[in-house]
Design a protein around this motif. Structure first.
Motif, mmCIF file in Angstrom:
data_model
loop_
_atom_site.group_PDB
_atom_site.id
_atom_site.type_symbol
_atom_site.label_atom_id
_atom_site.label_comp_id
_atom_site.label_asym_id
_atom_site.label_seq_id
_atom_site.Cartn_x
_atom_site.Cartn_y
_atom_site.Cartn_z
ATOM 1 N N UNK A 188 0.866 -1.183 0.000
ATOM 2 C CA UNK A 188 0.000 0.000 0.000
ATOM 3 C C UNK A 188 0.898 1.226 0.000
ATOM 4 N N UNK A 189 0.935 1.898 -1.127
ATOM 5 C CA UNK A 189 1.728 3.125 -1.267
ATOM 6 C C UNK A 189 0.788 4.324 -1.242
ATOM 7 N N UNK A 190 1.370 5.507 -1.183
ATOM 8 C CA UNK A 190 0.587 6.751 -1.167
ATOM 9 C C UNK A 190 1.282 7.779 -2.047
ATOM 10 N N UNK A 191 0.494 8.611 -2.686
ATOM 11 C CA UNK A 191 1.113 9.753 -3.360
ATOM 12 C C UNK A 191 1.715 10.655 -2.297
ATOM 13 N N UNK A 192 2.926 11.113 -2.545
ATOM 14 C CA UNK A 192 3.630 11.928 -1.560
ATOM 15 C C UNK A 192 4.478 12.966 -2.281
ATOM 16 N N UNK A 193 5.253 13.698 -1.511
ATOM 17 C CA UNK A 193 6.168 14.698 -2.041
ATOM 18 C C UNK A 193 7.583 14.379 -1.593
ATOM 19 N N UNK A 194 8.536 14.656 -2.470
ATOM 20 C CA UNK A 194 9.942 14.638 -2.100
ATOM 21 C C UNK A 194 10.391 16.090 -2.070
ATOM 22 N N UNK A 195 10.990 16.498 -0.961
ATOM 23 C CA UNK A 195 11.402 17.891 -0.782
ATOM 24 C C UNK A 195 12.861 17.921 -0.324
ATOM 25 N N UNK A 196 13.451 19.110 -0.323
ATOM 26 C CA UNK A 196 14.828 19.231 0.145
ATOM 27 C C UNK A 196 14.900 18.942 1.652
ATOM 28 N N UNK A 197 16.035 18.421 2.080
ATOM 29 C CA UNK A 197 16.182 17.986 3.470
ATOM 30 C C UNK A 197 15.981 19.129 4.465
ATOM 31 N N UNK A 198 16.289 20.361 4.068
ATOM 32 C CA UNK A 198 16.157 21.503 4.975
ATOM 33 C C UNK A 198 14.836 22.244 4.791
ATOM 34 N N UNK A 199 13.930 21.678 3.999
ATOM 35 C CA UNK A 199 12.645 22.331 3.745
ATOM 36 C C UNK A 199 11.563 21.674 4.594
ATOM 37 N N UNK A 200 10.413 22.317 4.660
ATOM 38 C CA UNK A 200 9.305 21.753 5.434
ATOM 39 C C UNK A 200 7.989 22.073 4.742
ATOM 40 N N UNK B 42 -1.409 11.592 0.106
ATOM 41 C CA UNK B 42 -2.305 12.328 -0.782
ATOM 42 C C UNK B 42 -3.234 11.411 -1.573
ATOM 43 N N UNK B 43 -2.925 10.106 -1.592
ATOM 44 C CA UNK B 43 -3.792 9.126 -2.249
ATOM 45 C C UNK B 43 -3.379 7.743 -1.777
ATOM 46 N N UNK B 44 -4.196 6.743 -2.059
ATOM 47 C CA UNK B 44 -3.859 5.349 -1.761
ATOM 48 C C UNK B 44 -3.603 4.606 -3.060
ATOM 49 N N UNK B 45 -2.470 3.923 -3.134
ATOM 50 C CA UNK B 45 -2.093 3.156 -4.316
ATOM 51 C C UNK B 45 -1.843 1.705 -3.892
ATOM 52 N N UNK B 46 -2.755 0.814 -4.272
ATOM 53 C CA UNK B 46 -2.652 -0.595 -3.908
ATOM 54 C C UNK B 46 -1.924 -1.350 -5.015
ATOM 55 N N UNK B 47 -0.651 -1.699 -4.787
ATOM 56 C CA UNK B 47 0.132 -2.393 -5.804
ATOM 57 C C UNK B 47 -0.256 -3.871 -5.857
ATOM 58 N N UNK B 48 -0.607 -4.317 -7.062
ATOM 59 C CA UNK B 48 -0.944 -5.720 -7.260
ATOM 60 C C UNK B 48 -0.040 -6.366 -8.284
ATOM 61 N N UNK B 49 -0.085 -7.682 -8.360
ATOM 62 C CA UNK B 49 0.663 -8.428 -9.372
ATOM 63 C C UNK B 49 -0.302 -8.767 -10.500
#
Length: 278
Positions: A125-137, A219-226
């Motif tokens: 179960x993954x989720x949409x997310x953000x990657x930001x700079x280590x010193x950011x918030x 931000x969302x739910x992503x259900x990874x399947x085979x």
């Protein structure tokens, strides 16, 4: 004369034996029953942490570890796994054509896709997310308003943010996530968005360690399947049993830590088979 008759009879018996042997060999071909000579598995070749073909020709990532575990439970030695690249746009077609026996490639289960293929799992179960700079918030999605948001061309993730979360975000579309990551570290963009599992894979690469971090937003739910060919219930059932075993014997958790650990990825527990989180 009698000698000729015996020879003819022997030849007939031999021909039948050869035919029977040939028919029997067909049963060992890769297919829904598993345990054949080869198994063809679709993965991504360009997603660090999930499915990546390395310069030496080997494969690495969480999806790769899951694919190998499943193959083992189906009766295949690792040397008999044939990995095939399956880009997102070609996954359904690859199954329908028989190019692959199953697909493990950050393949989110959706109603639209279920009309074309069957799914075992989910296995993550993954989720949409953000990657930001280590010193950011960035504490919430709305904080993206006025900021430069990067995703790849054709991605629905960025559109989801623009439509429902931060309509004033300034969208930047690049060709690859690696370009987005380079833009993030250089300051050209403020955040990168897609599934947290994909972002964690990139963040775990040596060149980005300590420079970027996951925002931790769901931000969302992503259900990874085979993915399995439509109607192949036998294969689907066998894969589900393999996934259950992987979760229970600790191999699933180990695969998560091995592939996403450096990014401090806060994963959900292994999902129950058939439990789709909306």
């Amino acid at each position: 004369m009698n000698f000729r008759k015996i020879t003819a009879a022997s030849a007939a018996v031999l021909a039948l034996a050869v035919t029977a042997t040939a028919c029997g060999s067909d049963d060992k071909d890769s297919g829904s029953s598993g345990g054949g000579d080869k198994v063809k598995v679709g993965i991504k070749f360009d997603q660090p942490g999930l499915g990546l073909k390395k310069p030496d020709g080997s494969y690495a990532g969480f999806d790769v570890d899951v694919a190998k575990y499943v193959a083992k439970e189906l009766g295949y030695d690792e040397k008999n796994i044939e990995f095939k690249e399956t880009p997102s746009a070609d996954r359904e077609n690859a199954l329908q054509r028989g190019d692959v026996d199953y697909i493990v490639a950050s393949y989110s289960i959706t109603d639209e896709r279920k009309a074309k293929v069957d799914f075992a799992g989910p296995y993550l179960l993954a989720h949409q997310d953000l990657l930001i700079r280590a010193d950011d918030n960035i504490a919430k999605g709305a904080d993206l308003n006025g900021k430069k948001l990067c995703s790849v061309t054709g991605s629905t993730s960025a559109q989801n943010v623009k439509k429902s979360i931060a309509p004033k975000a300034q969208l930047r579309k690049y060709g690859t996530y690696s370009e987005c990551l380079d833009g993030l570290t250089s300051g050209a963009v403020d955040a990168v968005t897609t599934d947290d599992s994909i972002l964690a894979g990139y963040a775990s690469q040596d060149q980005y360690k300590g420079k970027v971090k996951l925002a931790g937003l769901k931000l969302s739910n992503e259900n990874y399947g085979i993915g399995v060919k439509k109607g192949d219930t036998k294969m689907t059932d066998k894969i589900n049993k393999a996934l259950e075993k992987m979760a229970s014997d600790g191999a699933w958790e180990k695969a998560v830590k091995d592939n996403f650990g450096p990014a401090n990825y806060k994963n959900e527990p292994a999902p129950k088979i058939g439990n789709i989180v909306k």
